[in-house]
Enzyme design. Structure first.
Site, PDB file in Angstrom:
ATOM      1  N   GLU A 292       2.545  -1.122  -1.972  1.00  0.00           N
ATOM      2  CA  GLU A 292       2.706  -2.508  -2.434  1.00  0.00           C
ATOM      3  C   GLU A 292       2.334  -2.634  -3.904  1.00  0.00           C
ATOM      4  O   GLU A 292       2.997  -3.303  -4.696  1.00  0.00           O
ATOM      5  CB  GLU A 292       1.817  -3.471  -1.621  1.00  0.00           C
ATOM      6  CG  GLU A 292       2.163  -3.562  -0.153  1.00  0.00           C
ATOM      7  CD  GLU A 292       1.443  -2.540   0.713  1.00  0.00           C
ATOM      8  OE1 GLU A 292       1.224  -1.394   0.269  1.00  0.00           O
ATOM      9  OE2 GLU A 292       1.099  -2.891   1.851  1.00  0.00           O
TER      10      GLU A 292
ATOM     11  N   CYS B 175      -3.310  -3.841   2.906  1.00  0.00           N
ATOM     12  CA  CYS B 175      -4.764  -3.702   2.779  1.00  0.00           C
ATOM     13  C   CYS B 175      -5.324  -4.842   1.925  1.00  0.00           C
ATOM     14  O   CYS B 175      -4.582  -5.565   1.247  1.00  0.00           O
ATOM     15  CB  CYS B 175      -5.121  -2.342   2.176  1.00  0.00           C
ATOM     16  SG  CYS B 175      -4.999  -2.287   0.379  1.00  0.00           S
TER      17      CYS B 175
ATOM     18  N   CYS C  68      -1.527   2.343  -3.026  1.00  0.00           N
ATOM     19  CA  CYS C  68      -0.662   1.841  -1.948  1.00  0.00           C
ATOM     20  C   CYS C  68       0.740   1.505  -2.488  1.00  0.00           C
ATOM     21  O   CYS C  68       0.908   1.148  -3.668  1.00  0.00           O
ATOM     22  CB  CYS C  68      -1.229   0.552  -1.371  1.00  0.00           C
ATOM     23  SG  CYS C  68      -2.762   0.751  -0.464  1.00  0.00           S
TER      24      CYS C  68
ATOM     25  N   CYS D 188      -4.426  -4.846  -1.846  1.00  0.00           N
ATOM     26  CA  CYS D 188      -3.034  -5.271  -2.093  1.00  0.00           C
ATOM     27  C   CYS D 188      -2.886  -6.775  -1.886  1.00  0.00           C
ATOM     28  O   CYS D 188      -2.145  -7.436  -2.621  1.00  0.00           O
ATOM     29  CB  CYS D 188      -2.073  -4.493  -1.198  1.00  0.00           C
ATOM     30  SG  CYS D 188      -1.906  -2.778  -1.710  1.00  0.00           S
TER      31      CYS D 188
ATOM     32  N   GLU E 264      -0.541   9.431  -2.981  1.00  0.00           N
ATOM     33  CA  GLU E 264      -1.899   9.876  -2.674  1.00  0.00           C
ATOM     34  C   GLU E 264      -2.401  10.911  -3.672  1.00  0.00           C
ATOM     35  O   GLU E 264      -1.668  11.381  -4.537  1.00  0.00           O
ATOM     36  CB  GLU E 264      -1.942  10.392  -1.230  1.00  0.00           C
ATOM     37  CG  GLU E 264      -1.620   9.274  -0.241  1.00  0.00           C
ATOM     38  CD  GLU E 264      -1.807   9.661   1.218  1.00  0.00           C
ATOM     39  OE1 GLU E 264      -1.960  10.855   1.527  1.00  0.00           O
ATOM     40  OE2 GLU E 264      -1.800   8.733   2.047  1.00  0.00           O
TER      41      GLU E 264
ATOM     42  N   ASN F 241       3.635   4.781  -1.244  1.00  0.00           N
ATOM     43  CA  ASN F 241       2.239   5.184  -1.492  1.00  0.00           C
ATOM     44  C   ASN F 241       2.182   6.551  -2.144  1.00  0.00           C
ATOM     45  O   ASN F 241       2.960   7.450  -1.825  1.00  0.00           O
ATOM     46  CB  ASN F 241       1.376   5.092  -0.225  1.00  0.00           C
ATOM     47  CG  ASN F 241       1.917   5.816   0.982  1.00  0.00           C
ATOM     48  OD1 ASN F 241       3.116   5.915   1.169  1.00  0.00           O
ATOM     49  ND2 ASN F 241       1.024   6.343   1.807  1.00  0.00           N
TER      50      ASN F 241
HETATM   51  N1  THU Z   1      -1.216   2.282   2.515  1.00  0.00           N
HETATM   52  C1  THU Z   1      -0.262   1.608   1.826  1.00  0.00           C
HETATM   53  O1  THU Z   1       0.467   2.168   0.989  1.00  0.00           O
HETATM   54  N2  THU Z   1      -0.116   0.289   2.091  1.00  0.00           N
HETATM   55  C2  THU Z   1      -0.821  -0.392   3.033  1.00  0.00           C
HETATM   56  O2  THU Z   1      -0.593  -1.573   3.220  1.00  0.00           O
HETATM   57  C3  THU Z   1      -1.826   0.291   3.825  1.00  0.00           C
HETATM   58  C4  THU Z   1      -2.107   1.690   3.462  1.00  0.00           C
HETATM   59  C5  THU Z   1      -1.343   3.725   2.261  1.00  0.00           C
HETATM   60  C6  THU Z   1      -2.589   4.178   1.549  1.00  0.00           C
HETATM   61  C7  THU Z   1      -2.687   5.603   2.002  1.00  0.00           C
HETATM   62  O3  THU Z   1      -1.842   6.399   1.168  1.00  0.00           O
HETATM   63  C8  THU Z   1      -2.108   5.599   3.402  1.00  0.00           C
HETATM   64  O4  THU Z   1      -1.336   4.413   3.493  1.00  0.00           O
HETATM   65  C9  THU Z   1      -3.146   5.616   4.510  1.00  0.00           C
HETATM   66  O5  THU Z   1      -4.080   4.610   4.353  1.00  0.00           O
END
Ligand code: THU
Length: 163
Positions: free
Chosen positions: A75, A112, A73, A115, A64, A62
């Site tokens: 994925e 999520c 994310c 994704c 940010e 991920n």
């Molecule tokens: N996140 C992911 O990378 N994948 C997921 O399946 C759920 C959430 C990340 C997004 C954000 O950077 C952090 O996790 C918190 O939500």
């Protein structure tokens, strides 16, 4: 009126050792990738490893941003990169792993909604299901074959395609 019940199928493995060596390796690569995430805001680190039909493995974590919605994310980082580097090569498996700085992630991560939709597009493009492996930093592994199990009543619209 007619009420339909939809069944989903998720297999839970209580021990990593119950998985095949290849699946264990893919989850380990996802966990390693989570350690390389850029997550200064959530301090929640997610890694994804995509196994392609040609044997290549593409990882992502991920990423940010101070403007929160600009982040992405793990994925989607991995799936988009896989299809950029190897367009047209099918995805066989996707492993996802997560750990947090401030709590123990001892249950499997579950991707999520956005994704899930991207996984659905990938399956629809390649006309083959993807094996999805999900884990926290410890604890059981959830496995499912096909996004239908995570996103029932998936939005597919072939007619949107112009050719
Ligand atoms: N996140 C992911 O990378 N994948 C997921 O399946 C759920 C959430 C990340 C997004 C954000 O950077 C952090 O996790 C918190 O939500």
């Amino acid at each position: 009126m007619n009420t339909r019940e939809i069944k989903i199928k998720i297999t839970e493995f209580s021990e990593l050792s119950e998985l095949t060596k290849d699946d264990q390796k893919l989850l380990q690569m996802a966990a390693d990738s989570a350690s390389q995430s850029y997550a200064p805001y959530s301090e929640f680190h997610v890694g994804a490893a995509v196994l392609l039909e040609n044997g290549e493995i593409i990882c992502g974590s991920n990423q940010e941003n101070a403007a929160y919605p600009a982040g992405l994310c793990a994925e989607r980082v991995a799936l988009f990169y896989a299809n950029s580097k190897f367009p047209g090569i099918a995805v066989k498996s996707l492993a996802i792993s997560a750990h947090a700085d401030h709590f123990v992630m001892n249950k499997p991560i579950s991707p999520c909604g956005t994704c899930r939709q991207v996984i659905a597009e990938t399956e629809s493009r390649q006309k083959n299901k993807i094996k999805i492996l999900m884990r926290g930093e410890s604890g059981p592994v959830n496995m499912t074959e096909g996004i239908e199990n995570l996103l029932p009543l998936t939005f597919y619209e072939e007619k949107l395609k112009k050719k």
